[in-house]
Design an enzyme around this catalytic site. Structure first.
Site, short mmCIF file in Angstrom:
data_model
loop_
_atom_site.label_atom_id
_atom_site.label_comp_id
_atom_site.label_asym_id
_atom_site.label_seq_id
_atom_site.Cartn_x
_atom_site.Cartn_y
_atom_site.Cartn_z
N ASP A 221 5.73 2.93 7.13
CA ASP A 221 5.57 2.31 5.87
C ASP A 221 6.33 3.37 4.76
O ASP A 221 7.09 3.03 3.91
CB ASP A 221 4.62 1.50 5.46
CG ASP A 221 4.03 0.84 6.25
OD1 ASP A 221 4.82 0.43 7.35
OD2 ASP A 221 2.70 0.38 6.28
N SER B 68 0.83 -1.16 -0.18
CA SER B 68 0.23 0.02 -0.04
C SER B 68 1.02 1.45 0.09
O SER B 68 0.50 2.16 -0.78
CB SER B 68 -0.87 0.12 1.34
OG SER B 68 -1.45 -1.12 1.54
C1 GLA Z 1 1.57 -1.38 9.45
C2 GLA Z 1 1.33 0.30 9.68
C3 GLA Z 1 2.39 0.85 10.14
C4 GLA Z 1 2.82 0.24 11.46
C5 GLA Z 1 2.96 -1.31 11.28
C6 GLA Z 1 2.88 -1.72 12.67
O1 GLA Z 1 2.46 -1.65 8.69
O2 GLA Z 1 1.12 0.52 8.30
O3 GLA Z 1 2.05 2.15 10.30
O4 GLA Z 1 1.96 0.82 12.46
O5 GLA Z 1 1.71 -1.86 10.87
O6 GLA Z 1 4.34 -1.52 13.20
#
Ligand code: GLA
Length: 364
Positions: A168, A124
């Site tokens: 991310d 994403s």
């Molecule tokens: C997903 C979310 C991130 C983070 C992780 C857990 O990847 O997109 O923002 O919170 O989970 O660390």
């Protein structure tokens, strides 16, 4: 005149750009980003490609084609309606850029992804960032990377319904070969930490086969629990809680047991991130493996975001001889990361990962 050749002037060539943004693996520091904590992710080689071309069509707006799915979308930037699936990301990125004052041209987009959706490797964020970079370039506009990460995270929050943090997007934007990124989410400071394995050590991911959707899983619930704990403790973020030397932090005794376990995870995970950085600096990969195991146990028992499929995947990797294995990303499905010592054979389906370059424009 006889023999004269009449040439109609060629239409001006429409501008086009190509952008790539990688997915990420989070080495350690899970569910800490939205708690102003610490994490240690790196960008991976696989990601999402976006080819954007100024539109020649008489109908204004944005037309997008997801080539892996064979699906189209079409909308006007001035009036974007919500839509499910991949369209939520495209519409959300365009709408948020428009709202930020970026003058988006009419454009045709072609999207192709290499990161399996739902595998917990941030397909994403890769999609959002690649789209944003391509659209910004065609609009001759720039946004600094932290602002761009926040804009893309808003897309997740408001258009997709996942209340994710910035982990991310920052990993995808700032990724560097041979380095993990120590991110402090209270200041958004990013420190590169060398992560180049040698002597036969490897990192692999293994998909649990259980697709996770952050908007639908317990992710938002966990985030709400952390917010509730902050409210009960009278702090703005869990980072403000003093750690009492690894002992049960006094503040936790004032919380209901479930919330205390959530907070315990977040506080200990921040400590584990720093311990991992120290172990990497010392070249102590066995200790890094131990910290991955501890992180996983806490995600399973305190944060309760594992699933039977994820546990089975962790067991497969440990059986193969991993020095440590943990779920990576939000949990509730997705992939498991393992650190393999020299001489071990990864189980079938495992995929080697290493720190790779971050998002960028490519030659057309
Ligand atoms: C997903 C979310 C991130 C983070 C992780 C857990 O990847 O997109 O923002 O919170 O989970 O660390």
């Amino acid at each position: 005149m006889p023999g004269e050749v009449h040439r109609t002037p060629a239409p001006p060539a429409s501008r086009e750009v190509r952008a790539f943004a990688p997915g990420r693996v989070n080495l350690i520091g899970e569910h800490t980003d939205y708690n102003d904590g610490l994490a240690l992710p790196f960008a991976i080689a696989e990601g999402v490609f976006v080819h954007a071309r100024e539109s020649q069509s008489p109908t204004p707006g944005i037309r997008a084609y997801a080539s892996d799915l064979g699906e189209h979308d079409e909308f006007s930037v001035a009036q974007v309606a919500h839509a499910p699936g991949w369209r939520a990301f495209v519409r959300g990125v365009a709408a948020e850029l428009h709202a930020a004052g970026v003058p988006l041209p009419d454009v045709e987009l072609e999207i192709h992804g290499e990161v399996r959706r739902g595998a917990g490797l941030s397909s994403s964020a890769a999609l959002e960032i690649a789209l944003a970079l391509a659209l910004l370039e065609l609009a001759d506009a720039k946004l600094d990377y932290r602002t761009l990460a926040a804009l893309c995270s808003r897309v997740e929050n408001l258009w997709v319904g996942a209340r994710t943090g910035l982990l991310d997007q920052l990993a995808s934007l700032f990724g560097q070969p041979r380095e993990a990124l120590l991110i402090d989410f209270s200041s958004l400071a990013i420190e590169p930490i060398p992560l180049e394995l040698a002597d036969g050590w490897r990192m692999v991911t293994l998909d649990s086969g259980e697709p996770h959707s952050l908007a639908q899983s317990g992710y938002n619930e966990r985030r709400a629990e952390c917010a509730q704990a902050c409210e009960l403790l009278g702090v703005a973020s869990l980072r403000e809680i003093e750690q009492a030397d690894g002992a049960a932090t006094p503040a936790l005794a004032r919380l209901p047991a479930t919330l205390a376990r959530r907070v315990r995870h977040v506080l200990d995970e921040n400590t584990r991130v720093l311990a991992t950085v120290a172990a990497l600096h010392r070249g102590d990969l066995a200790r890094v493996g131990g910290l991955l195991d501890e992180s996983h146990a806490s995600l399973r028992d305190n944060y309760e975001c594992s699933t039977p499929a994820v546990e089975a995947t962790v067991r497969r990797l440990r059986k193969a001889g991993a020095a440590g294995a943990r779920m990576t990303g939000g949990g509730f499905g997705g992939s498991v990361l393992a650190l393999l010592p020299p001489g071990t054979q990864p189980p079938s389906g495992a995929h080697e990962v290493r720190p790779s370059p971050g998002a960028r424009l490519l030659a057309v």
